[in-house]
Motif scaffolding. Structure first.
Motif, short mmCIF file in Angstrom:
data_model
loop_
_atom_site.label_atom_id
_atom_site.label_comp_id
_atom_site.label_asym_id
_atom_site.label_seq_id
_atom_site.Cartn_x
_atom_site.Cartn_y
_atom_site.Cartn_z
N ALA A 23 0.91 -1.39 -0.09
CA ALA A 23 -0.02 -0.03 -0.04
C ALA A 23 0.84 1.38 -0.13
O ALA A 23 0.32 2.16 -0.68
CB ALA A 23 -0.92 -0.05 1.09
N ALA A 24 2.09 1.16 0.49
CA ALA A 24 2.91 2.25 0.72
C ALA A 24 3.44 2.87 -0.59
O ALA A 24 3.74 3.97 -0.82
CB ALA A 24 3.95 1.85 1.65
N ASN A 25 3.67 1.98 -1.46
CA ASN A 25 3.90 2.22 -2.82
C ASN A 25 3.29 3.31 -3.40
O ASN A 25 3.75 4.03 -4.18
CB ASN A 25 4.21 1.08 -3.76
CG ASN A 25 4.98 0.04 -3.12
OD1 ASN A 25 5.66 0.41 -2.55
ND2 ASN A 25 4.83 -1.23 -3.64
N SER A 26 1.67 3.44 -3.51
CA SER A 26 0.92 4.27 -4.16
C SER A 26 0.57 5.43 -3.19
O SER A 26 -0.04 6.36 -3.58
CB SER A 26 -0.04 3.62 -4.60
OG SER A 26 -0.86 2.66 -3.79
N LYS A 265 11.79 8.67 4.83
CA LYS A 265 13.21 8.09 5.06
C LYS A 265 14.45 7.96 3.92
O LYS A 265 15.52 8.39 4.36
CB LYS A 265 13.23 6.72 5.79
CG LYS A 265 12.74 6.76 7.11
CD LYS A 265 12.82 5.22 7.61
CE LYS A 265 12.18 5.54 9.30
NZ LYS A 265 12.65 4.02 9.88
N ILE A 266 13.87 7.98 2.64
CA ILE A 266 14.60 7.97 1.67
C ILE A 266 14.96 9.26 1.32
O ILE A 266 16.19 9.74 1.10
CB ILE A 266 14.17 7.28 0.47
CG1 ILE A 266 13.69 5.77 0.59
CG2 ILE A 266 14.89 7.49 -0.97
CD1 ILE A 266 12.80 5.10 -0.54
N THR A 267 14.14 10.12 1.23
CA THR A 267 14.18 11.47 0.90
C THR A 267 12.89 12.38 1.25
O THR A 267 11.88 11.75 1.29
CB THR A 267 14.70 12.08 -0.55
OG1 THR A 267 14.94 13.37 -0.78
CG2 THR A 267 13.62 11.81 -1.63
N LYS A 268 13.04 13.78 1.46
CA LYS A 268 11.78 14.55 1.82
C LYS A 268 10.96 14.80 0.36
O LYS A 268 11.58 15.01 -0.33
CB LYS A 268 12.06 15.98 2.54
CG LYS A 268 12.68 15.52 4.10
CD LYS A 268 12.64 16.82 4.79
CE LYS A 268 13.08 16.37 6.24
NZ LYS A 268 12.07 15.77 6.90
N THR A 302 10.39 3.15 -5.52
CA THR A 302 11.73 3.73 -4.60
C THR A 302 12.68 4.36 -5.59
O THR A 302 13.29 5.40 -5.66
CB THR A 302 12.45 2.47 -4.13
OG1 THR A 302 11.46 1.63 -3.16
CG2 THR A 302 13.66 2.62 -3.34
N GLY A 303 12.90 3.83 -6.84
CA GLY A 303 13.74 4.24 -7.87
C GLY A 303 13.38 5.79 -8.33
O GLY A 303 13.91 6.60 -8.47
N SER A 304 11.88 5.44 -8.44
CA SER A 304 11.46 7.21 -8.76
C SER A 304 11.74 8.18 -7.75
O SER A 304 11.74 9.40 -8.03
CB SER A 304 9.77 6.80 -8.88
OG SER A 304 9.86 6.10 -10.15
N ILE A 305 11.40 7.68 -6.32
CA ILE A 305 11.61 8.83 -5.36
C ILE A 305 13.06 9.00 -5.20
O ILE A 305 13.39 10.34 -5.02
CB ILE A 305 11.18 8.17 -3.94
CG1 ILE A 305 9.64 7.75 -3.89
CG2 ILE A 305 11.52 8.89 -2.59
CD1 ILE A 305 9.19 7.05 -2.65
N VAL A 306 13.76 8.23 -5.69
CA VAL A 306 15.41 8.49 -5.54
C VAL A 306 15.55 9.57 -6.79
O VAL A 306 16.44 10.49 -6.52
CB VAL A 306 16.27 7.43 -5.86
CG1 VAL A 306 17.76 7.84 -6.03
CG2 VAL A 306 16.32 6.53 -4.46
N GLY A 307 15.05 9.32 -7.79
CA GLY A 307 14.91 9.98 -9.13
C GLY A 307 14.80 11.56 -8.75
O GLY A 307 15.26 12.46 -9.09
N VAL A 308 13.62 11.93 -8.07
CA VAL A 308 13.20 13.34 -7.49
C VAL A 308 13.96 13.70 -6.56
O VAL A 308 14.43 15.12 -6.52
CB VAL A 308 11.69 13.29 -7.09
CG1 VAL A 308 10.78 12.91 -8.10
CG2 VAL A 308 11.43 12.56 -5.88
#
Length: 351
Positions: A23-26, A265-268, A302-308
């Motif tokens: 669920a967290a993914n979306s 936790k990955i990035t704001k 996760t990859g998309s969040i890192v990208g932004v």
């Protein structure tokens, strides 16, 4: 028949767990930016998880990913015991990673468990490990462990840069208002991709079990069918519908520990970045579905969040957290395979 029914029940349990685990993914970014409350977000995501059924059935016209999952193992090495053991392993790994808030892949734990049990069965009964795995189906899945997050990262980076260039003359307040609204759309798109991708994996496992059961029973209609999975979808039409309903119910239960990891936790993440990450993730999922490749929604977002994150600066990404996630991704298939092999040995020992 008892074991087949047990497998179907277990498959739907996995489907439900997949829903609240992923669920967290979306919803992670939409909760992190406070566009929706957690409760509103899971209802939103669950609705579009279910709507993906109609997209797959009437727009795409087939369930390609389910077909791929059903054929990851060569039919000669599929038994009900193999599928049962694979499901137990997949459920166990999902619960462990959920407990510790690790966003691992439900897709890969299911595939790893299926293959691990099949390899153990082949070694015990046929004294071989060769020709068990359908390499043509499995290789793209393994490749996309790395391709999906990389593709999501690149697209998210480019989308963010393009949006920032277009909106550079817009006031921050006006832009924030618009992007908060757009997050509803991007989150819905990603939830559609999540539902279409992940619900079909359960269909594939149930399909493999049903096909084995009918073929072993000598049912000529199934034995002579040129496409047994398509025949399964036609004869057991309630399975696809139920798979999408159950994953939606699981999503409504949420997975708050993983939401925290993904959302902060990955990035704001700002609302603009949330739109970029979810849009990039959705595009990646749609491409994978078109190709019939089961990918991890977890890896993708996760990859998309890192990208932004790296559009601001590379130090904006908490690379220590990202590396830990990467290790979880790498270990998912082998650990699931080992656990499934052990479960298979235990199950068959009592027969």
């Amino acid at each position: 028949m008892t074991l087949l029914i047990s497998i179907i029940i277990l498959a739907f349990i996995f489907d439900y767990i997949n829903g609240f685990h992923d669920a967290a993914n979306s919803i992670a970014t939409i909760v992190a930016t406070k566009v929706l409350t957690p409760f509103q977000a899971v209802l939103w995501a669950a609705f579009f998880n279910f709507m993906a059924y109609f997209i797959s059935l009437y727009v795409v016209g087939e369930f390609k990913i389910g077909n791929t999952i059903a054929k990851t193992v060569i039919e000669d090495y599929i038994t009900l015991e193999v599928i049962f053991a694979g499901l137990i392993a997949a459920i166990s790994w999902n619960l462990v990673t959920w407990k510790f808030g690790i966003p691992s892949s439900s897709s890969h734990t299911l595939i790893g468990g299926f293959m691990g049990a099949a390899l153990t069965h082949a070694y015990i009964t046929h004294d071989t490990l060769q020709g068990v795995i359908n390499v043509a189906k499995v290789f793209p899945i393994v490749l996309f462990i790395f391709v999906a997050p990389l593709l999501g990262m690149i697209m998210a980076y480019l989308i963010t840069v393009i949006i920032m260039h277009i909106c550079k003359k817009t006031t921050p307040h006006k832009a924030d208002v618009w992007f908060r609204r757009m997050q509803l759309v991007s989150s819905a798109l990603f939830s559609l991709g999540h539902g279409a991708n992940d619900a079909q994996k359960v269909m594939g496992i149930i399909g493999a079990a049903v096909i084995f059961y009918h073929v072993q029973a000598g049912d000529a209609e199934w034995i002579d069918s040129p496409d047994r999975f398509a025949h399964f979808v036609e004869e057991w039409g309630w399975v696809p519908l139920t798979s999408f309903i159950v994953i939606g119910l699981g999503t409504m239960s949420g997975g708050w520990k993983i939401v925290k990891t993904m959302g902060s936790k990955i990035t704001k993440v700002t609302s603009l970045e949330g739109v970029s990450a979810e849009t990039a993730g959705a595009i990646t999922l749609y491409v994978a579905e078109h190709l019939g490749i089961p990918v991890s929604t977890t890896h993708t977002i996760t990859g998309s969040i890192v990208g932004v994150g790296i559009t601001k600066r590379t130090s904006a990404v908490r690379w220590g957290v990202t590396v830990k996630l990467l290790w979880a991704w790498i270990l998912t298939i082998p650990i699931s395979a080992i656990v499934a092999g052990i479960v298979y040995l235990v199950v068959t020992a009592f027969q």
